[in-house]
Structures are given as structure tokens and as C-alpha cells.
Enzyme design. Sequence first.
Site, mmCIF file in Angstrom:
data_model
loop_
_atom_site.group_PDB
_atom_site.id
_atom_site.type_symbol
_atom_site.label_atom_id
_atom_site.label_comp_id
_atom_site.label_asym_id
_atom_site.label_seq_id
_atom_site.Cartn_x
_atom_site.Cartn_y
_atom_site.Cartn_z
ATOM 1 N N SER A 8 21.807 2.872 4.649
ATOM 2 C CA SER A 8 23.129 2.272 4.473
ATOM 3 C C SER A 8 23.647 1.813 5.830
ATOM 4 C CB SER A 8 24.076 3.318 3.888
ATOM 5 O OG SER A 8 25.411 2.863 3.985
ATOM 6 N N TYR A 52 27.491 11.920 4.679
ATOM 7 C CA TYR A 52 26.659 10.790 4.250
ATOM 8 C C TYR A 52 26.218 9.957 5.454
ATOM 9 C CZ TYR A 52 25.455 6.569 1.533
ATOM 10 O OH TYR A 52 24.817 5.488 0.971
HETATM 11 N N1 LIG Z 1 25.805 1.560 -4.126
HETATM 12 C C1 LIG Z 1 26.016 1.185 -2.878
HETATM 13 O O1 LIG Z 1 26.968 0.429 -2.573
HETATM 14 C C2 LIG Z 1 25.080 1.669 -1.785
HETATM 15 C C3 LIG Z 1 25.290 1.185 -0.482
HETATM 16 C C4 LIG Z 1 24.430 1.597 0.534
HETATM 17 C C5 LIG Z 1 23.395 2.452 0.250
HETATM 18 N N2 LIG Z 1 23.200 2.909 -1.024
HETATM 19 C C6 LIG Z 1 22.086 3.833 -1.245
HETATM 20 O O2 LIG Z 1 21.311 3.399 -2.345
HETATM 21 C C7 LIG Z 1 20.669 4.516 -2.980
HETATM 22 C C8 LIG Z 1 20.938 4.474 -4.467
HETATM 23 O O3 LIG Z 1 22.338 4.532 -4.654
HETATM 24 P P1 LIG Z 1 23.071 4.105 -6.002
HETATM 25 O O4 LIG Z 1 24.204 3.264 -5.600
HETATM 26 O O5 LIG Z 1 22.085 3.607 -7.001
HETATM 27 O O6 LIG Z 1 23.648 5.534 -6.433
HETATM 28 P P2 LIG Z 1 23.853 6.203 -7.871
HETATM 29 O O7 LIG Z 1 24.116 5.171 -8.907
HETATM 30 O O8 LIG Z 1 24.829 7.281 -7.639
HETATM 31 O O9 LIG Z 1 22.409 6.823 -8.170
HETATM 32 C C9 LIG Z 1 21.893 7.833 -7.352
HETATM 33 C C10 LIG Z 1 20.581 8.292 -7.918
HETATM 34 O O10 LIG Z 1 20.067 9.298 -7.026
HETATM 35 C C11 LIG Z 1 19.734 10.426 -7.823
HETATM 36 N N3 LIG Z 1 19.774 11.675 -7.076
HETATM 37 C C12 LIG Z 1 20.793 12.256 -6.392
HETATM 38 N N4 LIG Z 1 20.407 13.428 -5.868
HETATM 39 C C13 LIG Z 1 19.103 13.587 -6.213
HETATM 40 C C14 LIG Z 1 18.136 14.585 -5.983
HETATM 41 N N5 LIG Z 1 18.411 15.697 -5.295
HETATM 42 N N6 LIG Z 1 16.886 14.415 -6.484
HETATM 43 C C15 LIG Z 1 16.574 13.307 -7.180
HETATM 44 N N7 LIG Z 1 17.448 12.337 -7.470
HETATM 45 C C16 LIG Z 1 18.697 12.481 -6.978
HETATM 46 C C17 LIG Z 1 20.717 10.416 -8.982
HETATM 47 O O11 LIG Z 1 20.251 11.238 -10.035
HETATM 48 P P3 LIG Z 1 21.242 11.902 -11.148
HETATM 49 O O12 LIG Z 1 21.470 10.826 -12.184
HETATM 50 O O13 LIG Z 1 20.481 13.074 -11.659
HETATM 51 O O14 LIG Z 1 22.510 12.279 -10.442
HETATM 52 C C18 LIG Z 1 20.696 8.920 -9.313
HETATM 53 O O15 LIG Z 1 19.558 8.610 -10.063
HETATM 54 C C19 LIG Z 1 21.230 5.759 -2.282
HETATM 55 O O16 LIG Z 1 20.318 6.217 -1.329
HETATM 56 C C20 LIG Z 1 22.493 5.240 -1.621
HETATM 57 O O17 LIG Z 1 22.853 6.014 -0.496
HETATM 58 C C21 LIG Z 1 24.025 2.547 -2.032
#
Ligand SMILES: NC(=O)c1ccc[n+]([C@@H]2O[C@H](COP(=O)([O-])OP(=O)(O)OC[C@H]3O[C@@H](n4cnc5c(N)ncnc54)[C@H](OP(=O)(O)O)[C@@H]3O)[C@@H](O)[C@H]2O)c1
Length: 254
Positions: free
Chosen positions: A162, A177
Amino acid sequence: MSPPVPFPRRAPRERFGTEPPPSQRVALVSGANRGLGLEVSRQLAAAGMTVLLGARQLAAGEKAAKALRRAGGDVTAVQLDVTAQADVDALAERIGRDYGRLDVLVNNAGAYFNLDERASSVDLAYVRGALDTNLLGAWRLSEAAIPFMRRHAYGRIVNVSSGCGAIDSEGEDCPAYRVSKAALNSYTRMLAAELKGSGILVNAVCPGWVATDMGGPGGRPVADGAAGIVWAASLPSQGAITGGFFRDRAPIAW
Ligand SMILES: NC(=O)c1ccc[n+]([C@@H]2O[C@H](COP(=O)([O-])OP(=O)(O)OC[C@H]3O[C@@H](n4cnc5c(N)ncnc54)[C@H](OP(=O)(O)O)[C@@H]3O)[C@@H](O)[C@H]2O)c1
């Protein structure tokens, strides 16, 4: 007598395995039951790869994988809590037994994004949780994946990071984070340096602000955020782009 003239030293040769066609590649995506991980899985499967869709709640993973299979993808849900070494070990054994290879690892699972926390007061148990998931989760999986990738001198590791983790990014919110993503970036550089010339490329990718459960409303479409991750997961061997931090295929500052 003058000492013998040494042969000119050559730069170490890049060691490329044959680049496998997408239909032969096996990809593992963590945290893939929803959000970016699910979309990355969809796009990798659409490119012809076999996708292992990691989910810590297997039932949620099965549901997501079923939907992707219905659309024609070769997608299998696998049990994977990235904080559980036992899950990682069991999965590595299964990959060895059932597939014999792992070409792509997308360390996508992420959590602990909390705008209300501050560095001066955040509960350190929370910080530890963020590090365990966002940093050590990727580390555990990479250690399990690299021996498979070395077999064919081919691998792509993408650490979903990120811009919040950029060392000069402004902001006092989300300290756990931010620190965990900054550490993930550092790990990315170190691993890439170690693996240079091995055929295994390691990069960090920021998907931008994306409208997922974590990003909330207002972010860009999930498919757009996922595209840059899929690009890094599919980099050609020629050019050997490794050790970089990218958003939308363009380098960004650490
Ligand atoms: N969305 C944004 O704007 C954004 C921006 C920058 C970076 N990112 C990065 O992109 C990645 C995906 O984010 P997202 O936006 O798709 O988030 P999200 O919709 O909250 O999804 C997160 C995913 O990670 C899983 N997870 C969390 N803890 C875990 C663990 N201990 N073991 C296995 N799975 C786990 C969750 O599983 P559960 O369903 O079981 O909770 C879910 O499938 C992350 O690394 C995040 O930091 C996102």
C-alpha cells in the site's frame, strides 16, 4: 615474474527456466474469498492459470471458487490462514503432492486498517496482529513457495502492499497497518535482491484506493486495482523486473 593476467570477470548469467505457458502455471492467492484477492484469482484464471484460492474460512473460499469455476476457471479453494504455520505447511505438502509446482504467489491477505488508531496509544497486541498477517503471512508463504519455484527457475511473487507503507507517506492514522506494509516493502527488496538471477521475480504492488470491504465506498473498481497485481504476477522473464514497488504498472516511491 608478473602474476598471470586474470580472465575478465563476467557478470553472473541470468538463469531463466523455460517460461511456462499460462496453462501450465499454478498460482496461489491468499485472502482470495473476497475483495482484491477474489478478483485477482478471477483474472489469473481467465488468463488460463490454475488458481489455488486461499481462504481462512474454507466454506467462503469454496463458494468463491465455485463461482469462478462456473465462469470456466480452473480454481480450487484451499484452507489458508496466513498466520497459521500449520495451514502453510499442509498446503505446501498438498501442492507438492497434487501439482508438483507453484509458479505464482500473490501475498494478498491483509487486515488491520484502522483509521482511529494512533502510534502513541495503539494496543501493541493490535500491532503484533498486523505484523503477523501483513508481514509474516507473506514471509511464511514465500518461504514455502520458493523451493517449488526454484525447481523450474521460474516464479513470480507479488506482495500486495500500500502507498500507506511508503516511508515518506504522510499520515498519522493506521499506524499498525502502515508499519506492517513498510516492513513488507523492506522484505520485498531483500527477497528480490537475494533471488536476483534465479528466475524468481519479487515485487510489491499498491492497488490504489479500491472499493472493497477494506477500502470502503468511493474507491475505484476492484478490477482496476487487481489489474496491476495481475501484471506483476505475469511479468515476462525478459527484462526481469524485480525488487520494485508499483501502482498501475508504474514505479512508485518506497
Ligand atoms: N482496498 C484498498 O483500497 C487497498 C489499498 C491498498 C492496499 N490494499 C491491500 O490489498 C489487499 C486486499 O485488500 P482488500 O481491499 O481486498 O481487503 P478485504 O476486502 O478486507 O479482503 C481482505 C482479505 O484478506 C483476508 N484475510 C485477512 N486476514 C487473513 C488471514 N490471517 N489469513 C488469510 N486471509 C486473511 C480476508 O479474509 P476473511 O474474509 O476471512 O476476513 C479477505 O479475504 C490487502 O493486503 C490490503 O492491505 C487494499
